[in-house]
Design an enzyme around this catalytic site. Structure first.
Site, mmCIF file in Angstrom:
data_model
loop_
_atom_site.group_PDB
_atom_site.id
_atom_site.type_symbol
_atom_site.label_atom_id
_atom_site.label_comp_id
_atom_site.label_asym_id
_atom_site.label_seq_id
_atom_site.Cartn_x
_atom_site.Cartn_y
_atom_site.Cartn_z
ATOM 1 N N GLU A 38 11.489 -1.830 -3.544
ATOM 2 C CA GLU A 38 10.090 -1.964 -3.994
ATOM 3 C C GLU A 38 9.373 -0.642 -3.679
ATOM 4 O OE1 GLU A 38 8.180 -4.793 -1.422
ATOM 5 O OE2 GLU A 38 6.391 -4.995 -2.678
ATOM 6 N N LYS A 109 4.793 -8.069 -9.698
ATOM 7 C CA LYS A 109 4.943 -8.981 -8.548
ATOM 8 C C LYS A 109 3.918 -10.112 -8.576
ATOM 9 C CE LYS A 109 5.542 -8.637 -3.506
ATOM 10 N NZ LYS A 109 5.553 -7.674 -2.369
ATOM 11 N N CYS A 142 10.392 -8.520 -3.394
ATOM 12 C CA CYS A 142 10.190 -8.775 -1.966
ATOM 13 C C CYS A 142 9.675 -10.175 -1.652
ATOM 14 C CB CYS A 142 9.284 -7.686 -1.387
ATOM 15 S SG CYS A 142 9.504 -7.536 0.408
ATOM 16 N N VAL A 169 9.383 -6.721 5.823
ATOM 17 C CA VAL A 169 8.982 -6.508 7.218
ATOM 18 C C VAL A 169 9.187 -7.778 8.057
ATOM 19 C CG1 VAL A 169 7.390 -4.583 6.841
ATOM 20 C CG2 VAL A 169 6.544 -6.914 6.594
HETATM 21 C C1 ACM Z 1 6.619 -7.473 0.957
HETATM 22 O O1 ACM Z 1 6.458 -8.298 0.056
HETATM 23 N N1 ACM Z 1 6.682 -6.189 0.689
HETATM 24 C C2 ACM Z 1 6.772 -7.902 2.334
#
Ligand code: ACM
Length: 266
Positions: A38, A109, A142, A169
């Protein structure tokens, strides 16, 4: 078919440097499909909308898209990579799918994480599956991993492989993706980054690496370390994802009790 991830360590704001470093690795790689993290070109921790604006690019007209398109054409490969996308005055945390014939599509996203909500517009693309000839692929980014609907929808639409650019993370995703693959009987390629960004006081982000390729039976085919850059490559038979049987009498899609689920879904 050989599939791969690049686990990288981008430097915030250094688009040319980050992209050229990834490009050098892509050029030496022997795989048909490669997933990058990402926001691989920009880094992750934006401090202001101004920064987002300065570092975002249009797709596929922007420099990063064009650089990836050139590589994909020369090497005849498919690339999925996360960028900060500028579109009609808005900014999206997007994944691009690029192939030997050029740009194929973008996924924006849907589930934004933490400060991303301050800077990016929530994705407006549907969860699309692309038949790229060598396999059917879908994309998620992510934090989408925490919403099982995403992988489920992609699997129901026929994805063999879920390409999953990430900047993880929280600690749970590498293990959770085993379940996402198992419950949908799909392959997943999670390409995460490593390193630390501490551009906002009190908000130190350590990215957990552990990029991985997981099979439809939940087997981890390749997993990177939590702190080093890495190229992960494995040979897969994507058609294994088309068999949704668990036992001779169980099929994960046909066994779904849709009528029982329906009254509860809003
Ligand atoms: C994330 O979605 N970059 C933790």
């Amino acid at each position: 078919m050989r599939v791969a991830f690049l686990q990288t360590s981008p430097v915030f704001g250094k688009i040319k440097e980050n992209v050229e470093k990834a490009a050098a690795k892509l050029k030496t790689l022997d795989a048909s499909l490669v997933v990058l993290p990402e926001l691989f070109s920009t880094g992750y921790q934006f401090k202001s909308k101004k920064e987002v604006s300065l570092l975002s690019e249009e797709a596929p007209q922007g420099w990063t898209s064009q650089r990836l398109i050139r590589i994909a054409k020369n090497k005849k490969i498919f690339i999925v990579a996360g960028i900060s996308e500028k579109h009609c005055g808005r900014f999206y945390n997007s994944a691009l799918l690029i192939g030997p014939k050029g740009f194929i599509g973008a996924y924006r996203k849907a589930h934004l994480f933490w400060n991303e909500k301050k800077f990016f517009t929530t994705g407006n693309t549907s969860f699309k599956v692309y038949d790229i000839g060598i396999a059917k692929v879908g994309m998620m980014i992510c934090f989408d991993w925490l919403f099982p609907e995403v992988a489920r929808i992609l699997a129901l639409k026929g994805a063999d492989i879920i390409c999953h650019p990430s900047n993880l993370v929280l600690p749970h995703c590498p293990q959770a993706m085993i379940t996402r693959c198992l419950e949908n009987k799909v392959f997943a390629i999670t390409a995460n980054r490593v390193g630390v960004e501490h551009r906002i006081k009190g908000q130190k982000l350590k990215f957990i690496g552990q990029s991985e390729i997981v099979a439809p039976d939940g087997k981890i085919l390749c997993r990177a370390s939590d702190n080093k850059e890495k190229i992960g490559i494995v040979e897969i038979d994507h058609k294994l994802a088309r068999n949704k049987n668990i036992t001779p009498l169980n099929n994960i899609f046909k066994d779904r009790r849709k009528k029982l689920y329906k009254p509860h879904i809003c």
